[in-house]
Design an enzyme around this catalytic site. Structure first.
Site, PDB file in Angstrom:
ATOM      1  N   LYS A   1       0.828  -1.204   0.000  1.00 28.72           N
ATOM      2  CA  LYS A   1       0.000   0.000   0.000  1.00 28.72           C
ATOM      3  C   LYS A   1       0.860   1.251   0.000  1.00 28.72           C
ATOM      4  CE  LYS A   1      -3.861  -0.052   2.275  1.00 28.72           C
ATOM      5  NZ  LYS A   1      -4.690  -0.261   3.474  1.00 28.72           N
TER       6      LYS A   1
ATOM      7  N   ARG B   1      -3.157   2.920   8.579  1.00 20.51           N
ATOM      8  CA  ARG B   1      -3.446   1.616   7.970  1.00 20.51           C
ATOM      9  C   ARG B   1      -2.182   0.782   7.854  1.00 20.51           C
ATOM     10  NH1 ARG B   1      -8.286   2.841   4.001  1.00 20.51           N
ATOM     11  NH2 ARG B   1      -8.240   5.107   4.110  1.00 20.51           N
TER      12      ARG B   1
ATOM     13  N   GLY C   1      -7.571  -8.733   5.538  1.00 21.78           N
ATOM     14  CA  GLY C   1      -8.338  -8.919   6.755  1.00 21.78           C
ATOM     15  C   GLY C   1      -7.513  -9.315   7.949  1.00 21.78           C
TER      16      GLY C   1
ATOM     17  N   MET D   1      -4.862  -7.560   9.174  1.00 23.74           N
ATOM     18  CA  MET D   1      -4.286  -6.493   9.990  1.00 23.74           C
ATOM     19  C   MET D   1      -5.220  -5.292  10.091  1.00 23.74           C
ATOM     20  SD  MET D   1      -0.261  -6.930   9.352  1.00 23.74           S
ATOM     21  CE  MET D   1      -0.359  -6.127   7.782  1.00 23.74           C
TER      22      MET D   1
ATOM     23  N   ARG E   1      -4.148  -1.327  -6.380  1.00 24.51           N
ATOM     24  CA  ARG E   1      -3.352  -2.571  -6.344  1.00 24.51           C
ATOM     25  C   ARG E   1      -3.856  -3.462  -7.471  1.00 24.51           C
ATOM     26  NH1 ARG E   1      -5.990  -4.856  -0.711  1.00 24.51           N
ATOM     27  NH2 ARG E   1      -8.133  -4.576  -1.371  1.00 24.51           N
TER      28      ARG E   1
ATOM     29  N   HIS F   1      -8.517 -43.505  -4.785  1.00 24.85           N
ATOM     30  CA  HIS F   1      -9.445 -43.818  -5.856  1.00 24.85           C
ATOM     31  C   HIS F   1     -10.402 -42.652  -6.100  1.00 24.85           C
ATOM     32  CE1 HIS F   1     -13.205 -45.605  -7.478  1.00 24.85           C
ATOM     33  NE2 HIS F   1     -12.344 -46.241  -8.244  1.00 24.85           N
TER      34      HIS F   1
ATOM     35  N   SER G   1       7.582 -44.503 -18.808  1.00 24.79           N
ATOM     36  CA  SER G   1       6.647 -43.509 -18.301  1.00 24.79           C
ATOM     37  C   SER G   1       6.755 -43.549 -16.785  1.00 24.79           C
ATOM     38  CB  SER G   1       5.229 -43.846 -18.755  1.00 24.79           C
ATOM     39  OG  SER G   1       4.338 -42.877 -18.253  1.00 24.79           O
TER      40      SER G   1
ATOM     41  N   CYS H   1       3.329 -40.181 -16.131  1.00 19.33           N
ATOM     42  CA  CYS H   1       1.884 -40.318 -16.169  1.00 19.33           C
ATOM     43  C   CYS H   1       1.285 -40.360 -14.776  1.00 19.33           C
ATOM     44  CB  CYS H   1       1.474 -41.556 -16.968  1.00 19.33           C
ATOM     45  SG  CYS H   1       1.995 -43.097 -16.208  1.00 19.33           S
TER      46      CYS H   1
ATOM     47  N   TYR I   1       7.390 -35.861 -22.610  1.00 14.04           N
ATOM     48  CA  TYR I   1       5.987 -35.463 -22.421  1.00 14.04           C
ATOM     49  C   TYR I   1       5.547 -35.695 -20.982  1.00 14.04           C
ATOM     50  CZ  TYR I   1       4.738 -40.422 -22.398  1.00 14.04           C
ATOM     51  OH  TYR I   1       4.632 -41.731 -22.057  1.00 14.04           O
TER      52      TYR I   1
END
Lengths: 881, 881
Positions: B27, B97, B106, B108, B346, B462, B771, B838, B858
């Site tokens: 700020k 502030r 929220g 401070m 901001r 699962h 893989s 994978c 990949y």
């Protein structure tokens, strides 16, 4: 292939020598060697192993030149014996025997008396003047040639004999009747294969081919596979002039050892039969006599007494052989009309105890060096030296097989529950405890049982680990038996074994046998072993500690030469009744206060246990592992036990059930255990550490030199060891400050997860020592659990996917790399980091060879494996592993 | 500490700038920057974050010089405003502030209207000519100062107010009554702390200290820990001249965004309140009005209509701000008697969808580069773009928390069984399926549920894996809820949630909420996402594939940009009813013939499934994993199911039970599964391979370009892959030869066990691709199981032993080393070895960053994570990961 395929020997000269084992096979090389030594060996020749390999590589064709060389070989024998092969006057008979480079007992074939037919048998009868001998030899030849070479079932010969003479044995037949028997058996052969090979040359070729083929049977291939013998070694074939032990009362045959193969004692030991051929001794139809009466003073029919000259010559020759081969020899001999012949010599098989004694005494005799003696003894055998073994002569009916988990043989009546074991033993019975698997509740029952058999689990299952710790025979993971607790029986194939029936198990082979198979008692004299291990210790770099959980185990371990405890598991201290009740209260406790109250009951019990252990290990380090198993192991599992435990604790069974549900784990191996418990329930570890250091203080005050090493299990994350080390130090320092006594101690960790190996550099910053826990490390690295591996492991070994369980024989290729990474990273971060191993592989020679190479400081194993490890450590230092 | 502790700003000049965030807080830095830009910012000063750190490092003492610098700062404001701090004529009021370098919303404190007392309030009333405003400001100050600085409970002020005026609100009070209220509240303060700080300087010092302290509350510390904000960042304190939005109808206050933070659309978006102070908008007691009617054409009370000049100025300034900061801005403004002031700017928080759209449109607007746009979007957010999210404004009652397993918010009535889920949905209800854990039998119920909640299991359980595959919100491992199936309820702390009650789960945070919390609908326009991902693909090196098990999933994956399937699990193909029945027959079969008969029923079903998948992936590779789970997963487990299945199969329940007993595993994760099944029951793999290649032939004949890659799971031993590769090739070649069609295919393996990494060079000799299965690899490396980790994992995160689940965020430090070893050894043995991953980490940006570095070809992840992975792959290539 144009190289030579036949090697001759005879009359003090030989083409080969003992060093030609690979080419001539063991038997052929030794026949050549004995001939060169001038010993009385009947002349002969050896067909090389390469010829055998050629035979299989070329569709069962002989290599070029072989047939000619065989003929030349026979001519050589003829020349030396003055007899003629197939001669109608003075016929030469030969033996045809297999002989591979490695011993494959009973796997391959032999044909004796080859060269006989209706013509030569008559010449033999006339020449020897002993028609009975001639016809008996022909009878033997027909049966053996028919069986071994022509594969005619023995029952066909028996039927033909029965048809002629009913139940009368050959020894009851007259010479004329023997002739009729021979004619009938020739007819059996004609009916089976269409003709009888009268020509001795045909007989010889067929016999040599039969020996070749016997190398390649399924049985022989399986034997080679399970004994790590290469497939391409081939077998030699030895063709040798027959000498006859069945040429009347001045003839004999026998087998002898230069020392007692059971005990190793320096006495000439053997058996003989007058007027017999070699196979009569082996077949066991007649009971042979001892060669002398050193073992049985009352023995009458000794060779020494009946044929003193031949015996004296044998004594002379056996001494030459032992000194020449620098090892105890197993000798086959034949006396033909008073004249001694040697037919074979080889290093004799011996019991583990004998193996040690012979090696030590050969050093004392100046025959071999200490290093040679150490190399002679397979470290694994040392575990067997102090255990009973099955009498090798006893008959056994094997009804199933499991994994060999703790060696030694045991017989007993079958019981299925630990408390029954106790009751039966109280009644004076001997029992084998049979379980699907064992748990810590079964310990007492296991202690009193002669042996333990489980249908599940692997070589590091609870049953296996505990049994090894107790030095008790154990077979585990016998997946082909099915235990039915309810009906109090187990199935093994078609057999049903009920409670109370006798069984015998062999923990060295995994065999399960019906009934009570006789065992040889355990050796009591371990003087030779102490001597050998003393030599070993002087050459080893790795120190050997023991895994021991009680003062009693610790004492035993020290007697067996352990230089400290590398793994003291503390679980059992929580299973003692008062402690178990307290642990259950702890698990059910709602708040920390109640947990601490419960733990306060455990503390004094543990303290007393630690004092005993420290006393037993006065002056040696003791590595104590903090609690490792998940909490649910302390709760009952069957509905009845749940009710009774709930009642005892004064809680509702539902509460207990609820807690059990909460604690249930799908994969307890990978669950909430080890240091994870230490992090989430620090009060348990605090209590243990307090007990350790209160005990250390108490023992120190009593003058004991205490060296505790506190070990934190299952570390995967740096923060785990960081905070638990702080917890240990805080508690330890406080106890010692309160007592005003300072004890030097270490804090370290088990490296038993792959991640711990990979981040060993970070873990080392908080550890004074690493102890590789190769059991868990192997399981995690392979991704199998010892409790379940039985399901596919048997197939894996059978199919050749694995040769051996990596839990039994350390996996250098895979797990070894992780251990190496752990060592390197650990030492890179902390140069003086102490490194050891406390998994099962601490007693496994393969593992020990590897641990020596990667620079560990010590290995730790079950007390009964300490001798194994000590010798293996020496082997490693001598570069033998 | 002698450095400067106060930075001034005002009148177009400022000591600091936007780049001073670390020193001045976000700020403070932006107030300085806006001032430098010449924007209308009330003058003030910022106390540095270093002063805050000093304060805590020195027992809550101010650094030397701070008090003097604060006085100088106030003088600076007085000079620029012409007002006097504490002046009885023209008093200066200030706001105080907090403002840390990182946003801690929220967490401070703020104090407004500071400087008022009985003297200055009267001066303010007189000077402004608005006594109501003055007394209302004093009332606000007293309440706020009492609450925030003096920690007096708000109820004490309310009680005092009620005693005087009953239920009348402040807006109903006369000016005189407001004065009496202020006097009464001063008295509340006196009674609470003994005195009232009339002196504005005392007020200011106390307020600044209160802001410091608010940085160090437990709440704030916890927030920093969970958001990875360093503890030593400190907070700045901003003291600024008050401007008043509550100075009558020509005054106002509001909050606005330069673009719509919900959708990202290019429209000025905000809310305002006339005659109010900032906290009125935030407090939500009054409903603010929209600033314009772009969203609601009927809106009347817009700022644009009521204060057109101020609105026009705001429009001008917001454009300047957005262009200056190159991002969407969140602006606080106040209009004081017609004059616009900016109090804060901001980078605005936004929904995931808005985040993407804004980044893309800022590129189109020429404000940022494509690389900047890519960097702007957190890859993880992309998974949320197409999911519903909780309305950020909605109230929520959180009753428990689990592990976030599949993002998105879902509400529904609670059901506990999969079939109930189906029934309820059939009745038109919306349900959340709550289970201890799910199993393959629950798939159908999961498909129809809005969300899934389990009390057990981890992020690769699962439930988690299946839900992610379905793109369905899911929370797992919620260990603080206790599910009671019998009573059809679950406990969550003191709450009891019964079947049919509404709950809401947030799969992105793991929160479980009572009732139906409103959600924002899923974005439907993914045009911006396509654009962004197009840019990403052009920069990424790693290809992205999807884990997809059906043709439907494959289609979806392709739509989301997957370049093939990296993992097609074949388990589900065995759970289809006919196949399941056949599998059960197979398990119970006594011989190979019966097993083959059973499998012949499975083959056509699987072939059809594969055809669909090949069609969906025309021209792209499809990696098919052969059967992985242990056989017992195909058998029923409850007694009722056992009976009914046995009846269906025509066997005795005892037989089924016996088989279940035989198949039981203590640790199924480490059991008889994967290629171990392939080795021991080769006919299963043969059937699967046949189905794959029959499908490949069929699809090829139909013109589809098929690229199958057959993957063998759970390899630990070279011989496993060697013989299974041979099995695959033999079957594949035979099918293709029979059909006369040749398809190019590959055979490879999952590297998912630590041993496979260590011997990757040997495995590579038999594999065309690796893989990495990082789920199992992570579990084995750490030695924990996803099903059980919940038991200690919550504590581990809470205690800071672990920051995050290594199953969710790839463990570069530990598992990463194993993957690296695997890659290096694999490529060393076979240069062209194709490498992929994978496991779940194929969609985890941390993992992707690592996989890029070690040279994988990949990654493969759930279809809904494909966008995440595509963007992460670009981030990796741009060096952002």
């Amino acid at each position: 292939m144009s190289e030579r395929t036949v090697y001759l020997f005879g009359d003090g000269k030989a083409d080969g020598a003992a060093s030609d084992k690979a080419l001539l096979g063991g038997k052929g090389a030794n026949l050549a060697e004995m001939t060169r030594l001038g010993l009385p060996v009947p002349p002969g020749f050896t067909v090389t192993t390469r010829a055998c390999n050629y035979y299989f590589a070329h569709g069962e064709q002989h290599p070029p030149g072989l047939d000619e060389e065989i003929r030349a070989g026979v001519r050589h024998i003829e020349a030396l014996t003055g007899k003629g092969f197939g001669s109608g006057e003075n016929p030469l008979l030969v033996s045809v025997r297999s002989g591979a480079p490695a011993s494959m007992p009973g796997m391959m074939d032999t044909v004796l008396n080859l060269g006989l037919n209706q013509t030569t048998v008559k010449a033999l009868a006339a020449r020897s003047g002993k028609p009975r001998f001639a016809w008996d030899s022909y009878r033997r030849f027909l049966h053996m040639f028919g069986d071994v070479v022509l594969r005619i079932h023995a029952s066909r010969f028996h039927r033909a004999q029965k048809a002629l003479f009913g139940e009368r044995g050959v020894e009851e037949l007259s010479v004329e009747e023997l002739g009729r028997l021979c004619a009938a058996w020739e007819e059996v052969i004609v009916q089976s294969i269409g003709r009888f090979p009268h020509d001795p040359w045909d007989q010889l070729t067929a016999a040599i081919d039969a020996v070749f083929k016997s190398f390649n049977t399924q049985r022989a291939r399986y034997y080679r596979k399970t004994h790590n013998i290469p497939e391409d070694c081939g077998t030699g074939v030895n063709v040798q002039a027959m000498v006859f032990g069945n040429l009347g009362e001045s003839s004999a045959t026998g087998v002898a050892f230069t020392r007692d193969p059971n005990t190793g004692e320096r006495i000439f030991f053997g058996e003989w039969l007058p007027n017999a051929q070699g196979e009569d001794v082996v077949a066991g139809l007649v009971t042979p006599h001892p060669v002398n009466n050193l073992r049985d003073p009352d023995a009458q029919e000794t060779l020494e007494r009946r044929m003193p000259a031949a015996y004296a010559e044998l004594i002379r020759l056996q001494a030459i052989l032992e000194r020449h081969y620098r090892d105890m020899q197993d000798i086959e001999f034949t006396v033909e009309e008073g004249r001694l012949y040697l037919l074979q010599t080889r290093n004799g098989k011996r019991t583990p105890a004998a193996s040690v004694r012979i090696a030590v005494e050969l050093v004392e005799d100046g025959v071999i060096t200490i290093e040679q003696a150490l190399a002679r003894v397979d470290p694994k055998l040392l575990e067997l030296v102090l255990r009973p073994v099955l009498d090798p002569k006893a008959k056994r009916k094997v009804i199933g097989k499991g994994l060999p988990a703790s060696p030694g043989a045991a017989s007993g009546r079958v019981v299925f529950h630990a408390d029954e074991a106790q009751e039966s033993v109280d009644r004076g019975e001997q029992v084998v405890l049979v379980r699907m698997e064992t748990s810590p509740e079964d310990i007492q029952g296991m202690t009193v049982s002669a042996g333990i058999l489980t249908s599940r689990g692997g070589q590091t299952s609870h049953a296996a680990v505990v049994a090894r710790g107790m030095g008790k025979p154990c077979v585990v993971g016998a997946t082909d038996i099915v235990v039915d607790y309810e009906r109090q029986l187990f199935y093994a194939g078609d057999e049903v074994i009920r409670r109370g029936m006798w069984i015998t198990i062999d923990g060295a082979t995994g065999e399960i046998m019906e009934g009570k198979v006789p065992t040889l008692p355990a050796a009591t004299d371990s003087g030779a072993m102490s001597q050998l291990l003393g030599w070993a210790d002087a050459r080893a770099r790795l120190k050997v500690r023991a895994n021991a959980d009680t003062g009693k185990d610790a004492k035993r371990a020290r007697e067996l030469g352990a230089l400290g405890i590398g793994l003291c598991r503390t679980e059992h201290m929580f299973f003692q009744p008062v402690a178990l009740r307290a642990m259950r209260q702890l698990i059910l406790a709602e708040d920390r206060k109640a947990r601490l109250r419960a733990l306060s009951q455990v503390l004094p019990i543990q303290r007393d246990d630690f004092v005993e252990i420290f006393e037993a290990m006065d002056g040696l380090p003791v590595t104590i592992r903090l609690l490792d198993p998940p909490l649910h192991e302390f709760l009952p599992s069957t509905p009845e036990d749940i009710s009774s435990v709930a009642e005892d604790l004064g809680v509702k069974p539902e509460l207990l059930q609820e807690r059990l549900r909460q604690l249930h784990e799908a994969n307890p191996m990978m669950g909430h255990r080890g240091c994870r418990l230490g992090v989430t329930s620090p009060e348990i570890y605090q209590t243990q550490v307090r007990a350790i250091f209160e005990a250390a203080v108490q023992a120190t005050k009593a003058g004991v030199v205490v060296m505790p090493e506190v070990m934190i299990p299952l570390v995967a994350i740096e923060e785990e060891i960081r905070r638990l080390r702080a917890l240990v130090e805080e508690t330890a320092e406080q106890v010692m400050a309160d007592a005003g006594v300072h004890v030097h101690y270490m804090v370290g960790t088990m490296i038993e997860l792959p991640r711990a190996c990979m981040i060993a550099d970070r873990i080392a910053q908080h550890a004074d020592f690493f102890s590789f826990g190769t059991n868990d490390l192997t399981q995690m690295t392979y991704g199998f659990s010892r409790d379940d591996m039985g399901k596919f492991f048997t197939s894996y070994v059978h199919e050749g996917v694995l040769r051996d369980s990596p839990l039994a024989t350390f996996d250098v290729e895979g797990v070894g790399q992780l251990v190496e990474v752990g060592c390197k990273k650990g030492r890179a971060a902390k140069e003086k980091l102490k490194l050891g191993v406390c998994g099962e592989h601490g007693g496994d020679p393969t593992g020990i060879g590897f641990f020596h190479k990667v620079g560990l400081d010590y290995v730790s194993c079950s007390p009964y494996r300490v001798p194994v490890a000590r010798l293996a450590a020496a082997h490693a230092a001598l570069g033998l592993l």
